[in-house]
Design a protein around this motif. Sequence first.
Motif, PDB file in Angstrom:
ATOM      1  N   GLU A  93      43.488  42.265  32.130  1.00  0.00           N
ATOM      2  CA  GLU A  93      43.780  43.636  32.543  1.00  0.00           C
ATOM      3  C   GLU A  93      43.978  43.699  34.063  1.00  0.00           C
ATOM      4  O   GLU A  93      43.488  42.847  34.803  1.00  0.00           O
ATOM      5  N   ASP A  94      44.653  44.739  34.507  1.00  0.00           N
ATOM      6  CA  ASP A  94      44.833  44.945  35.944  1.00  0.00           C
ATOM      7  C   ASP A  94      43.660  45.765  36.473  1.00  0.00           C
ATOM      8  O   ASP A  94      43.825  46.835  37.060  1.00  0.00           O
TER       9      ASP A  94
ATOM     10  N   HIS B  49      39.400  41.422  34.801  1.00  0.00           N
ATOM     11  CA  HIS B  49      40.222  40.209  34.889  1.00  0.00           C
ATOM     12  C   HIS B  49      39.412  39.093  35.548  1.00  0.00           C
ATOM     13  O   HIS B  49      38.761  39.305  36.561  1.00  0.00           O
TER      14      HIS B  49
ATOM     15  N   PRO C  92      48.379  40.981  34.707  1.00  0.00           N
ATOM     16  CA  PRO C  92      48.453  41.735  33.456  1.00  0.00           C
ATOM     17  C   PRO C  92      49.696  41.443  32.628  1.00  0.00           C
ATOM     18  O   PRO C  92      49.769  41.846  31.466  1.00  0.00           O
TER      19      PRO C  92
END
Length: 206
Positions: free
Chosen positions: A91-92, A96, A128
């Motif tokens: 994920e951003d 992460h 991402p």
Amino acid sequence: MAHGHGRCCCCGEAAAGGERGAAWGLYLRIDRQRLQCLNERREGSGALVFRAWEERGNRAQFVESDDDEELLFNIPFTGNVKLKGVIVMGEDDGTHPAEMRLFRNIPHMSFDDTAREPEQTFSLNRDPMGELEYPTKIARFSNVYHLSIHFPKNFGAETTKIFYIGLKGEWTEAHRHEVTICNYEASANPADHKLEQITPQTHFIS
């Protein structure tokens, strides 16, 4: 440490997407029956992140850590691998992974074993889209039958989430050598051996 050359790997992706996807085919060479992911929240979810490069965008398949932010993958291969690169997609956000440590040929690694020196360590950027490639030191990963990937920390969240791990390289079939077991007597027992008279023979060649 940012890898400046990472982004250029996806230039021309539209034209060479199929070719690039084929390069990330080592997921097909994983012995999934023995694949392990330690500290995964949902059992079996760690195996889901190893899939085709073209399917990396499937965000329904992911692994999330359980007790803390650490994840440890034990990845046995069905032969010998020359590992050339790794992609880590998350994920951003803070979930992460921020660091990746690679170990070679240490089956059944535990978190206690991660205290040893890895073959290579990477500082990760948030990715991402699954675009950043982290090239390995190929000389250290030229004969790998088991790969362990340790993610010790993330970008600040309580848990770590990974959607896709790509492995690029070459695979060769393992050659299994038959083991011959020979029994040798430590010392010969004369009673076990009949001594035969040796008669010299002369052979004439006409």
